[in-house]
Design an enzyme around this catalytic site. Structure first.
Site, PDB file in Angstrom:
ATOM      1  N   GLU A 132       0.905  -1.139   0.000  1.00  0.00           N
ATOM      2  CA  GLU A 132       0.000   0.000   0.000  1.00  0.00           C
ATOM      3  C   GLU A 132       0.937   1.179   0.000  1.00  0.00           C
ATOM      4  O   GLU A 132       1.637   1.401   0.978  1.00  0.00           O
ATOM      5  CB  GLU A 132      -0.839   0.008   1.282  1.00  0.00           C
ATOM      6  CG  GLU A 132      -1.768  -1.174   1.400  1.00  0.00           C
ATOM      7  CD  GLU A 132      -3.193  -0.825   0.988  1.00  0.00           C
ATOM      8  OE1 GLU A 132      -3.481   0.364   0.817  1.00  0.00           O
ATOM      9  OE2 GLU A 132      -3.997  -1.749   0.842  1.00  0.00           O
TER      10      GLU A 132
ATOM     11  N   LYS B 267      -3.026   1.457  -3.523  1.00  0.00           N
ATOM     12  CA  LYS B 267      -2.466   0.103  -3.639  1.00  0.00           C
ATOM     13  C   LYS B 267      -1.444   0.016  -4.768  1.00  0.00           C
ATOM     14  O   LYS B 267      -1.561   0.696  -5.781  1.00  0.00           O
ATOM     15  CB  LYS B 267      -3.587  -0.900  -3.918  1.00  0.00           C
ATOM     16  CG  LYS B 267      -4.585  -1.046  -2.788  1.00  0.00           C
ATOM     17  CD  LYS B 267      -5.576  -2.168  -3.103  1.00  0.00           C
ATOM     18  CE  LYS B 267      -6.506  -2.450  -1.940  1.00  0.00           C
ATOM     19  NZ  LYS B 267      -7.469  -1.356  -1.698  1.00  0.00           N
ATOM     20  N   VAL B 268      -0.462  -0.848  -4.572  1.00  0.00           N
ATOM     21  CA  VAL B 268       0.557  -1.083  -5.597  1.00  0.00           C
ATOM     22  C   VAL B 268       0.568  -2.573  -5.939  1.00  0.00           C
ATOM     23  O   VAL B 268       0.628  -3.416  -5.042  1.00  0.00           O
ATOM     24  CB  VAL B 268       1.967  -0.682  -5.095  1.00  0.00           C
ATOM     25  CG1 VAL B 268       2.977  -0.797  -6.227  1.00  0.00           C
ATOM     26  CG2 VAL B 268       1.955   0.738  -4.545  1.00  0.00           C
TER      27      VAL B 268
ATOM     28  N   LYS C 253       0.276   1.381  -9.887  1.00  0.00           N
ATOM     29  CA  LYS C 253      -0.149   2.142  -8.714  1.00  0.00           C
ATOM     30  C   LYS C 253      -1.552   2.624  -8.938  1.00  0.00           C
ATOM     31  O   LYS C 253      -1.802   3.398  -9.851  1.00  0.00           O
ATOM     32  CB  LYS C 253       0.740   3.350  -8.512  1.00  0.00           C
ATOM     33  CG  LYS C 253       2.027   2.971  -7.937  1.00  0.00           C
ATOM     34  CD  LYS C 253       2.671   4.131  -7.246  1.00  0.00           C
ATOM     35  CE  LYS C 253       3.913   3.588  -6.587  1.00  0.00           C
ATOM     36  NZ  LYS C 253       4.748   4.623  -6.097  1.00  0.00           N
TER      37      LYS C 253
ATOM     38  N   ASP D 154       9.357  12.853   1.167  1.00  0.00           N
ATOM     39  CA  ASP D 154       9.176  11.610   1.923  1.00  0.00           C
ATOM     40  C   ASP D 154      10.245  10.592   1.514  1.00  0.00           C
ATOM     41  O   ASP D 154       9.942   9.425   1.297  1.00  0.00           O
ATOM     42  CB  ASP D 154       7.761  11.059   1.689  1.00  0.00           C
ATOM     43  CG  ASP D 154       7.380   9.981   2.706  1.00  0.00           C
ATOM     44  OD1 ASP D 154       7.961   9.964   3.815  1.00  0.00           O
ATOM     45  OD2 ASP D 154       6.523   9.137   2.395  1.00  0.00           O
TER      46      ASP D 154
END
EC number: 2.7.11.22
Length: 309
Positions: free
Chosen positions: A12, A17-18, A33, A142
């Site tokens: 996730e 979701k991936v 993705k 990030d």
């Protein structure tokens, strides 16, 4: 989406979701993705379109995961007149990430440090990728080992989960309710500064550098307060002299006045040039932090054959 066969859910991501999938025609592996999009009458929100064109532009660097194409899937909603819409971003598939790679050196039958030459090579690629993003005015915000994908046999590193900054805001919790990690977050972000720049990524790069050397996180805090304490204990509590304006930041409290420790103690196996580069990445004042572009010319990389990059 008929041309892809979903093989497994691999995670996730921050934004949805991936899946690992195979392109049926070619047998090529891709990462799908799935992003949830609020549709307006005109279709895809312009912010999302802007982000996607940014991702396509950034994909021109070998050190950024390649966005191959975008698939737009309409699903008529039964409950209302609106259509539910999913956007699938199709990326090249890479089999591992830096976190798993570091773990493989720490765990398992034969734990050993990462070779200094390998760390140097991966760091150079990371700085190249970050410099590329920054030169296009994009902050990652990030960066962490889980977002750095690896082609193991080629020792090639690529930045993932990029650029989805504004259309898909970074939540504090991901969809699986995992807390988004704070370990790589710059002190100005932890202290609630709203004006931040490329320095936030360079702080993360420094934390990742130290983690490759130590095989464990440099600042493993489990709350924003704890995270700052970890940082202050090692680097000393920041002062107004070091970082003008720090005491006016939203979440500034009167913290214990810790003296800075010798950074070498945290990364004993790192060369003096490596420690110097790390120190420049972990400066408190974001304006004083070394840029990714300048880092590429740091003496730490002098022994590297840069022509291969």
């Amino acid at each position: 989406m008929e041309k892809y066969e979903k093989l497994e859910k691999v995670g996730e991501g921050t934004y949805g979701k991936v899946y690992k999938a195979m392109e049926k025609g070619t047998g090529k592996l891709v990462a799908l993705k799935k992003t949830r999009l609020e549709m307006d009458e005109e279709g895809i929100p312009p912010t999302a379109l802007r982000e996607i064109s940014l991702l396509q532009m950034l994909s021109t660097s070998i050190y950024v995961v390649r966005l191959l194409c975008v698939e737009h899937v309409h699903q008529p909603s039964t409950k209302s007149q609106s259509t539910k819409s999913n956007l699938y971003l199709v990326f090249e598939y890479l089999d591992t990430d830096l976190k798993k790679f570091i773990d493989s050196y720490r765990k398992g039958p034969n734990p050993k440090p990462l070779e200094p030459f390998l760390i140097q090579k991966l760091m150079f690629q990371l700085c190249k990728g970050v410099a590329h993003c920054h030169s296009h005015g994009v902050l990652h915000r990030d960066l962490k080992p889980q977002n750095l994908l690896l082609v193991k046999d080629k020792e090639l590193l690529k930045i993932a989960d990029l650029g989805l900054g504004r259309a898909f805001t970074v939540p504090l919790k991901s969809y699986t309710h995992e807390i988004v990690t704070l370990w790589y977050r710059a002190p100005e972000v932890l202290l609630g500064s709203t004006h931040y720049s490329t320095g936030v990524d360079m702080w993360s790069v420094g934390c990742i550098f130290a983690e490759m050397v130590r095989r464990q996180a440099l600042f493993p805090g489990d709350s924003e307060f704890q995270q700052l304490l970890h940082i202050f204990r090692l680097l000393g509590t920041p002062t107004e002299q070091q970082w003008p304006g720090v005491s006016t930041l939203r979440d500034w409290h009167v913290y214990p006045k810790w003296e800075p420790q010798d950074l070498t103690l945290a990364v004993p196996s790192l060369s003096p040039q490596g420690v110097d580069l790390l120190t420049k990445m972990l400066k408190y004042n974001p304006a004083e932090r070394i840029s990714a572009k300048t880092a590429l010319d740091h003496p730490y990389f002098d022994s590297l054959d840069k022509s291969q990059f």
